[in-house]
Design a protein around this motif. Structure first.
Motif, PDB file in Angstrom:
ATOM      1  N   UNK A 292       0.828  -1.202   0.000  1.00 37.49           N
ATOM      2  CA  UNK A 292       0.000   0.000   0.000  1.00 37.49           C
ATOM      3  C   UNK A 292       0.866   1.256   0.000  1.00 37.49           C
ATOM      4  N   UNK A 293       0.496   2.258  -0.805  1.00 38.31           N
ATOM      5  CA  UNK A 293       1.242   3.531  -0.791  1.00 38.31           C
ATOM      6  C   UNK A 293       1.071   4.236   0.547  1.00 38.31           C
ATOM      7  N   UNK A 294       2.117   4.915   0.991  1.00 40.09           N
ATOM      8  CA  UNK A 294       2.010   5.733   2.192  1.00 40.09           C
ATOM      9  C   UNK A 294       1.309   7.049   1.889  1.00 40.09           C
ATOM     10  N   UNK A 295       1.538   7.578   0.698  1.00 38.42           N
ATOM     11  CA  UNK A 295       0.851   8.784   0.276  1.00 38.42           C
ATOM     12  C   UNK A 295       1.013   8.904  -1.237  1.00 38.42           C
ATOM     13  N   UNK A 296       0.256   9.794  -1.837  1.00 41.60           N
ATOM     14  CA  UNK A 296       0.367  10.089  -3.260  1.00 41.60           C
ATOM     15  C   UNK A 296       0.958  11.482  -3.432  1.00 41.60           C
ATOM     16  N   UNK A 297       1.804  11.619  -4.403  1.00 42.18           N
ATOM     17  CA  UNK A 297       2.417  12.910  -4.697  1.00 42.18           C
ATOM     18  C   UNK A 297       2.042  13.307  -6.117  1.00 42.18           C
ATOM     19  N   UNK A 298       1.365  14.438  -6.253  1.00 41.61           N
ATOM     20  CA  UNK A 298       0.979  14.953  -7.559  1.00 41.61           C
ATOM     21  C   UNK A 298       1.993  16.021  -7.949  1.00 41.61           C
ATOM     22  N   UNK A 299       2.663  15.811  -9.062  1.00 43.34           N
ATOM     23  CA  UNK A 299       3.645  16.787  -9.547  1.00 43.34           C
ATOM     24  C   UNK A 299       3.095  17.431 -10.820  1.00 43.34           C
ATOM     25  N   UNK A 300       3.325  18.717 -10.937  1.00 45.71           N
ATOM     26  CA  UNK A 300       2.937  19.388 -12.173  1.00 45.71           C
ATOM     27  C   UNK A 300       4.059  20.313 -12.631  1.00 45.71           C
ATOM     28  N   UNK A 301       4.146  20.483 -13.923  1.00 44.78           N
ATOM     29  CA  UNK A 301       5.154  21.334 -14.520  1.00 44.78           C
ATOM     30  C   UNK A 301       4.477  22.423 -15.343  1.00 44.78           C
ATOM     31  N   UNK A 302       4.827  23.660 -15.078  1.00 42.24           N
ATOM     32  CA  UNK A 302       4.292  24.782 -15.835  1.00 42.24           C
ATOM     33  C   UNK A 302       5.294  25.164 -16.931  1.00 42.24           C
ATOM     34  N   UNK A 303       4.819  25.212 -18.160  1.00 43.45           N
ATOM     35  CA  UNK A 303       5.672  25.569 -19.284  1.00 43.45           C
ATOM     36  C   UNK A 303       5.192  26.892 -19.843  1.00 43.45           C
ATOM     37  N   UNK A 304       6.055  27.891 -19.858  1.00 39.87           N
ATOM     38  CA  UNK A 304       5.712  29.202 -20.407  1.00 39.87           C
ATOM     39  C   UNK A 304       6.751  29.599 -21.437  1.00 39.87           C
ATOM     40  N   UNK A 305       6.420  30.581 -22.253  1.00 37.97           N
ATOM     41  CA  UNK A 305       7.348  31.045 -23.282  1.00 37.97           C
ATOM     42  C   UNK A 305       8.399  31.940 -22.668  1.00 37.97           C
TER      43      UNK A 305
END
Length: 305
Positions: A292-305
């Motif tokens: 079982x996972x201990x926790x979930x980690x949501x990662x996001x990447x912002x791409x701008x010009x």
């Protein structure tokens, strides 16, 4: 299971984590018709450990290089020492060389033969863009008489059902159990089943990340395809210069251990945009009977010009 636009906290917990990687593309950085900007794959910050006498291989993956140049350097004590530029070694150390497919491959491998303790340090793969793009590698080298940590075979990981679901030939199912491979009891020569190896290896890794263990066991980057659940045909022009066979047992043992302790990947991930500043992420938890996972980690990447 859902996560709706809430403030996230990063928890520094053990590795028992399932990751969902969310790439949010806000704005394209390349104008239509313009030459694409080079890309360099970032590497894990964990030190790569080698023993005296090993060959150090550091793999840098570059895309859309265009007219730019790749070079390798070593940094330390406030100094920057250039080791290679393009495909040429420019250091007096004859142990240093570069592997690259001149037909236009994306892989640039720095090779240092017969590692010495003095080779420890920070190595940088760099593209001469403005600003420059870099990928950093931390290398440690232990003395030859230092004790090495060995991975013990912790399970008889059998993934035959997955192989059958992926239409692996019945005569090749001997490769769908790690103990068969380690004991040489697959019942058929590997060459006869190579067509099915991409499916066999994917089933073997079971969508889990075994790279940290492979790093710890000294498996070079260029030989970590199996650790990621990928298979590269042997005609690959870079790997043909270097044999990964000697790392097969350590890799299989890492996978066998990982199946026991690493949670399975979340199932059916989906993303719904709720507004300009909020999204909803959904997924299914790993199936019963797996760690079982201990926790979930949501990662996001912002791409701008």
């Amino acid at each position: 299971m859902a996560c709706v636009g809430r403030e996230s906290r990063i928890l520094l917990l053990p590795v028992l984590t399932s990751y969902i990687i969310l790439l949010v593309l806000l704005q394209s950085s390349t104008a239509q018709g313009a030459e694409p900007r080079p890309f360099i794959r970032n590497t894990a910050n964990a030190p790569r450990e080698f023993r005296e006498g090993d060959d150090i291989l550091l793999t840098c993956v570059v895309a859309d290089l265009g007219n730019h140049t790749v070079w390798w350097s070593k940094r330390g004590n406030g100094k920057k020492t250039i080791l290679t530029v393009a495909e040429r070694s420019i250091t007096s150390d004859e142990r240093v060389s570069l592997l690259h497919d001149r037909a236009g491959g994306d892989v640039w491998v720095l090779v240092i033969k017969n590692a010495r303790v003095s080779d420890a340090g920070i190595y940088v793969c760099e593209i001469n863009t403005n600003p420059s793009l870099t990928s950093i590698y931390v290398v440690s080298v232990t003395t030859a008489n230092a004790s090495a940590t060995q991975v013990a075979l912790r399970s008889t990981h059998n993934y035959t059902d997955c192989c059958v679901q992926n239409s692996v030939s019945p005569q090749c199912l001997g490769f769908c159990a790690i103990h068969n491979i380690l004991e040489g009891k697959t019942g058929i020569e590997p060459e006869a089943c190579e067509t099915y190896f991409p499916f066999i290896v994917k089933c073997m890794a079971d969508m889990r990340n075994h790279v940290p263990c492979c790093d710890k066991q000294g498996v070079p980057d260029i030989c970590q395809d199996l650790c990621r659940g990928e298979y590269t045909m042997q005609e690959d022009r870079i790997q043909s210069h270097f044999s990964c066979t000697s790392y097969t047992e350590a890799t299989l043992m890492c996978i066998s251990e990982g199946i026991e302790i690493i949670p399975s990947a979340p199932g059916s991930p989906s993303v719904e945009v709720l507004g300009p500043n909020s999204i909803q992420v959904r997924w299914e938890p790993p199936p019963p009977g797996t760690p079982e996972p201990e926790h979930y980690l949501i990662q996001y990447t912002t791409i701008t010009s």
